[in-house]
Design a protein around this motif. Structure first.
Motif, PDB file in Angstrom:
ATOM      1  N   ASP A   1      -2.751   1.558  -6.890  1.00  0.00           N
ATOM      2  CA  ASP A   1      -3.188   2.525  -7.887  1.00  0.00           C
ATOM      3  C   ASP A   1      -2.748   2.101  -9.288  1.00  0.00           C
ATOM      4  OD1 ASP A   1      -4.291   3.968  -5.862  1.00  0.00           O
ATOM      5  OD2 ASP A   1      -2.865   5.633  -5.935  1.00  0.00           O
TER       6      ASP A   1
ATOM      7  N   GLN B   1     -12.796   2.506   2.416  1.00  0.00           N
ATOM      8  CA  GLN B   1     -11.516   3.040   1.922  1.00  0.00           C
ATOM      9  C   GLN B   1     -11.314   2.667   0.456  1.00  0.00           C
ATOM     10  OE1 GLN B   1      -9.203   1.173   5.170  1.00  0.00           O
ATOM     11  NE2 GLN B   1      -8.277   3.186   5.524  1.00  0.00           N
ATOM     12  N   TRP B   2     -11.666   1.423   0.095  1.00  0.00           N
ATOM     13  CA  TRP B   2     -11.538   1.008  -1.299  1.00  0.00           C
ATOM     14  C   TRP B   2     -12.492   1.793  -2.198  1.00  0.00           C
ATOM     15  CZ3 TRP B   2      -7.836  -1.065  -3.819  1.00  0.00           C
ATOM     16  CH2 TRP B   2      -6.945  -1.936  -3.200  1.00  0.00           C
TER      17      TRP B   2
ATOM     18  N   ASP C   1       0.833  -1.202   0.000  1.00  0.00           N
ATOM     19  CA  ASP C   1       0.000   0.000   0.000  1.00  0.00           C
ATOM     20  C   ASP C   1       0.870   1.254   0.000  1.00  0.00           C
ATOM     21  OD1 ASP C   1       0.936   0.288   2.557  1.00  0.00           O
ATOM     22  OD2 ASP C   1      -0.960  -0.126   3.550  1.00  0.00           O
TER      23      ASP C   1
ATOM     24  N   ARG D   1     -10.810   5.071  -2.911  1.00  0.00           N
ATOM     25  CA  ARG D   1      -9.676   4.890  -3.822  1.00  0.00           C
ATOM     26  C   ARG D   1     -10.167   4.664  -5.250  1.00  0.00           C
ATOM     27  NH1 ARG D   1      -4.262   3.122  -3.224  1.00  0.00           N
ATOM     28  NH2 ARG D   1      -4.586   2.617  -1.019  1.00  0.00           N
TER      29      ARG D   1
END
Length: 320
Positions: A168, A257-258, A158, A261
């Motif tokens: 990413d 959180q995902w 991460d 993102r």
């Protein structure tokens, strides 16, 4: 067994792991629900397609795909051509792709028996190093493209480990693929803190719930349960508490959180079809009453006694 999660010669055999997996799906609905949600969603997207290309990040033994291949073999008018690109992290040693190549051979034998046209490509390398060209996407074909990743992006380093986030990078690759649907399953967890005490406490809560679920559903002395606890739960828990830096590959984030993102990386969430959700929920009565199937926004949540373990979602890239 290495703490980083790699399999060594002292680990259980594939046959023993398969038996442990069979016990797991017998007593716990999570994998069955996840596989059903993915397979039914893909089937809806590819309903009329002549060809389906599934890019599976984290294919492992490919347990999800036999049922999908079987259902496609029954499709009115005949099955589509199915092409699977199986992606995994490399195994240590001289044959980094050995396991997923064997996965492909098993799936090919199955598809041949069911008269389903089938192709398979194996990629075993760090996911952030995969290039678009490696996936051999043929835009000239009338081909539905699906990206599938269930509970495995947590294994990528991460943002706290490396400056250029591999998570990413993989999402950028998926965006360039521009699939008809990106199915993302998340192992919901908040035990990725850089501080050991915080991480240990959260991991204790998480894995205690898993062991509680096993205790309520399988005899303590059951051999398959012991293998599952050692190879699946124990290996992951040991990695969380005993490894740091690049060696710690268990780095889950919460589904919220995902979501942030994915939105930041240029995806939009699309709803899972209601018929798929209802089919998943129909499985629940066959299992212990303390299993949870819930919804939050457009996420399908699976858990035990109030603890959410898995979250499933569907996405499409935003066209710029």
């Amino acid at each position: 067994m290495l703490l980083s999660g790699h399999v060594t010669q002292n680990s259980s055999t594939a046959a023993e792991i398969l038996k442990a997996y069979e016990l797991y799906v017998t007593i716990c609905p999570f994998r069955k629900m996840t596989n059903l949600c993915g397979s039914r969603t893909i089937a809806r997207v590819a309903d009329k397609a002549a060809s389906v290309h599934i890019i599976d990040f984290g294919i492992s033994y490919g347990f999800q795909w036999p049922c999908f291949i079987y259902r496609q073999s029954l499709r009115p008018g005949g099955p589509p051509r199915i092409r699977i690109t199986g992606i995994e992290l490399p195994q240590p040693g001289f044959r980094p792709a050995e396991r997923i190549e064997e996965t492909g051979r098993r799936l090919k034998r199955l598809a041949d028996r069911m008269n389903v046209p089938f192709e398979y490509d194996a990629i075993a390398q760090k996911w952030e190093t995969i290039q678009y060209e490696d996936l051999k996407i043929d835009r000239d074909r009338d081909e539905v493209i699906v990206v599938n990743c269930m509970d495995r992006l947590k294994n990528l380093p991460d943002d706290t480990v490396v400056q250029n986030s591999p998570r990413d990078a993989v999402l950028k690759l998926i965006k360039r693929i521009n699939p008809d649907v990106f199915l993302h399953g998340v192992r919901n967890g908040s035990f990725n803190a850089p501080f050991f005490v915080t991480r240990f406490r959260e991991a204790l809560f998480h894995y205690s719930a898993y062991f509680d679920m096993l205790e309520a559903n399988a005899p303590r002395e059951d051999q398959e349960r012991l293998v599952f606890e050692r190879e699946m739960i124990g290996r992951d828990a040991m990695n969380v508490v005993a490894c740091e830096g690049a060696e710690r590959i268990e780095r889950p984030e919460t589904y919220k959180q995902w979501r942030m993102r994915s939105l930041r990386m240029g995806f939009r969430q699309i709803p899972l079809h209601q018929s798929v959700i209802e089919k998943v929920k129909s499985i629940k009565p066959d299992y212990h009453k303390d299993f949870i199937v819930d919804e939050d926004g457009q996420w399908l949540l699976l858990g035990w006694k109030g603890k959410i373990f898995h979250a499933i979602s569907a996405w499409k890239p935003v066209q710029e």
